[in-house]
Write an enzyme that holds these catalytic residues in place. Structure first.
Site, short mmCIF file in Angstrom:
data_model
loop_
_atom_site.label_atom_id
_atom_site.label_comp_id
_atom_site.label_asym_id
_atom_site.label_seq_id
_atom_site.Cartn_x
_atom_site.Cartn_y
_atom_site.Cartn_z
N THR A 138 0.92 -1.02 0.04
CA THR A 138 0.02 -0.12 -0.18
C THR A 138 0.89 1.37 -0.11
O THR A 138 0.53 2.31 -0.66
CB THR A 138 -0.82 0.11 1.27
OG1 THR A 138 -1.73 -1.17 0.97
CG2 THR A 138 -1.86 1.29 1.22
N SER A 171 -7.12 -0.61 -6.57
CA SER A 171 -6.58 -0.91 -5.22
C SER A 171 -5.02 -1.17 -5.56
O SER A 171 -4.78 -1.62 -6.28
CB SER A 171 -7.37 -2.04 -4.73
OG SER A 171 -6.92 -2.69 -3.37
N THR A 172 -4.51 -1.20 -4.28
CA THR A 172 -2.93 -1.53 -4.08
C THR A 172 -3.11 -3.12 -4.61
O THR A 172 -2.12 -3.66 -5.21
CB THR A 172 -2.47 -1.52 -2.66
OG1 THR A 172 -2.38 -0.13 -2.36
CG2 THR A 172 -1.30 -2.26 -2.61
N ASN A 173 -4.34 -3.75 -4.19
CA ASN A 173 -4.31 -5.25 -4.51
C ASN A 173 -4.45 -5.81 -5.79
O ASN A 173 -4.18 -7.08 -6.06
CB ASN A 173 -5.49 -5.89 -3.66
CG ASN A 173 -5.12 -5.55 -2.18
OD1 ASN A 173 -4.14 -5.15 -1.55
ND2 ASN A 173 -6.25 -5.40 -1.36
N THR A 226 33.72 -40.17 -12.86
CA THR A 226 32.32 -40.43 -11.99
C THR A 226 32.81 -40.69 -10.73
O THR A 226 33.72 -41.55 -10.18
CB THR A 226 31.65 -41.58 -12.69
OG1 THR A 226 32.46 -42.91 -12.72
CG2 THR A 226 31.20 -41.25 -14.10
N SER A 283 46.07 -15.14 -1.59
CA SER A 283 46.54 -15.27 -0.18
C SER A 283 47.14 -14.05 0.31
O SER A 283 48.00 -13.53 -0.21
CB SER A 283 47.02 -16.59 0.01
OG SER A 283 47.78 -16.79 1.44
N SER A 284 46.79 -13.87 1.78
CA SER A 284 47.64 -12.83 2.38
C SER A 284 49.02 -13.34 2.93
O SER A 284 49.68 -12.83 3.60
CB SER A 284 46.79 -12.32 3.57
OG SER A 284 46.47 -13.38 4.54
N LYS A 319 49.91 -17.62 -4.84
CA LYS A 319 49.12 -18.40 -4.91
C LYS A 319 47.63 -17.67 -5.59
O LYS A 319 47.51 -16.48 -5.27
CB LYS A 319 48.33 -18.74 -3.55
CG LYS A 319 46.98 -19.69 -3.66
CD LYS A 319 46.69 -20.13 -2.06
CE LYS A 319 45.38 -21.09 -2.25
NZ LYS A 319 45.01 -21.36 -0.92
#
Length: 483
Positions: free
Chosen positions: A110, A149-151, A196, A327-328, A333
């Protein structure tokens, strides 16, 4: 908030609950201001969603045309409303500030509908040569919202916006599918091992693997395109609960025909307006198809991560574009950041699907008040998938290279190629050959030659490229099927 507003130029508006000072420059009015005070939830704003703003304006324009036809409003009022709507339709992004509400809100939408009514009314008043707030001349409820209507407005606009947003998703999906198929053609000469249960299976080509990725997504293109047609059935004209209260006879058919002309979409009336006003089934099934796409995208990304694993101690069959240090603490990497972000997108979309399912179930009697969270979740899923697929294609798929020698070495080291000897030597004998290969760390050809079961020439013929790779012929490429 009222004290702060009074420091600038304001106008006074009144509603059921009393009076409020509204900034004079604002196109929204008192209903929007109250909702703005009540719903400070997510940090998001409705105005960010241009597709939805456009859809709301399209609905309001169609209503203004029909209300003029049925003499519910004057010609001057109808023309001004339509002109205001056209401005929103043509450049919805310019009206972001006029739709400041959080999309998380009570009231089944609404607040959003009233926000649109107020913005359109005030802009229409300006176009008529009057000031904002002079609602005795053109009122948000009595004129802009006439026969609505909002609906029926909110769900209709949501369907239109979602249908349009899916265009962008399908474009991204088609482009990604084409990119995967192009990679398949590029890698058609590369032989590799199929697997697989993460164990060696039988040989295949890299083309077959990437073609399967493309086909996987092609299926979802067709499904989503089909399912979004459900959004074209709307309940506009249903008003409050689906009975069409406060609308003239024939209004619903007339307004939907107008809306179809405005949008260019083949809209149709819902079969049962009472049912349509409360049912969210179309959103459930569409969201499910988005979840399916997310799952498939994540599966493809999981496979690509495995195929690129290493680069020294994994499969290392393909090389992904190197985009950033990973990586830190570990030098040199590089990690598959694009694949990982798509995995995360999939998690979010799967969660949104559950939200939509629960929200659709939570509807009661003649209305589902949970449609705002359905709208938010659907919109987010479409946006994340669209941008995720674009990123995946541009920053990952297009730059993939193949480690051809690694792939070939893996095939010749594999126990899986013993499957090609099964018709000649029998399953039991091949079991023993395989166990000896593993026990002595030898290849299948080595053990077969040692046992004197076949000659070197016979093995060369059996393990020739054309025999290692078999394929059920595809009459139509994934690319052609999507097109």
């Amino acid at each position: 908030m009222d004290n702060m507003l009074q420091l600038e130029s304001t106008r006074i508006e009144q509603d059921l609950l009393g009076k409020k000072h509204i900034p004079q420059h604002s196109y929204y009015g008192i209903h929007t201001l109250r909702a703005l005070e009540n719903f400070q939830i997510s940090g998001l704003v409705v105005g960010q969603e241009s597709h939805f703003i456009r859809a709301l304006a399209q609905v309001k324009k169609a209503a203004a045309q029909s209300n003029l036809h049925f003499q519910k409003i004057s010609k001057q009022q109808s023309i001004a409303i339509q002109q205001a709507c056209d401005e929103l339709i043509q450049r919805p992004q310019d009206w972001k500030a006029s739709f400041p509400l959080d999309p998380y809100q009570g009231g089944a939408g609404t607040s959003v509908n009233m926000n649109a009514n107020e913005v359109i009314a005030n802009r229409a008043l300006e176009l008529m040569g009057h000031g904002k707030g002079e609602y005795q001349l053109l009122h948000p409820n009595d004129h802009v919202n006439t026969s609505q209507s909002t609906n029926d407005v909110y769900p209709t606009a949501l369907r239109l916006a979602t249908y349009t947003r899916i265009d962008e998703l399908l474009t991204a999906l088609k482009s990604l599918t084409e990119s995967l198929y192009s990679k398949a053609l590029e890698f058609q000469h590369v032989i590799k091992m199929g697997r697989t249960q993460l164990q060696d299976a039988v040989p295949m080509t890299m083309e077959q693997e990437f073609r399967a990725f493309a086909t996987l997504l092609k299926e979802d293109f067709k499904l989503i395109e089909q399912l979004r047609q459900l959004l074209l059935e709307v309940n506009l004209g249903a008003t409050a609960i689906g009975t069409g209260v406060n609308t003239p006879s024939g209004y619903a058919k007339h307004v939907i025909e107008n809306l179809a002309k405005i949008t260019g979409l083949p809209l149709k009336q819902a079969e049962d307006y009472v049912e349509a006003t409360s049912d969210c089934g179309a959103f459930i099934i569409l969201s499910s198809s988005l979840k399916r796409l997310a799952v498939k995208l994540s599966k493809i990304c999981n496979d690509l991560r495995l195929l690129s694993s290493g680069p020294r101690t994994g499969l290392a069959e393909i090389r992904l574009p190197e985009l950033q240090a990973g990586s830190s603490i570990m030098p040199a990497k590089v990690i598959p950041v694009i694949l990982e972000v798509v995995n995360q997108i999939a998690c979010r979309v799967i969660g949104n699907d559950l939200t939509i399912t629960m929200a659709a179930e939570a509807g009661q009697l003649q209305l589902n008040v949970m449609e705002p969270v359905i709208a938010i979740s659907l919109n987010e899923s479409i946006q994340l998938l669209t941008q995720g697929m674009q990123t995946l294609q541009q920053k990952c798929i297009e730059g993939i290279e193949v480690n051809e020698q690694n792939c070939l070495d893996a095939v010749m080291r594999s126990i899986g190629i013993i499957t090609l000897l099964d018709p000649l030597l029998g399953h039991a004998a091949c079991d023993e050959i395989g166990k000896q290969c593993i026990r002595e760390n030898k290849t299948v050809p080595q053990v077969v030659l040692e046992l004197g079961l076949l000659t070197e020439q016979q093995l060369d013929e059996i393990f020739a490229f054309e025999n290692l790779v078999s394929e059920v012929p595809n009459e139509v490429s994934p690319l052609e099927q999507v097109s």
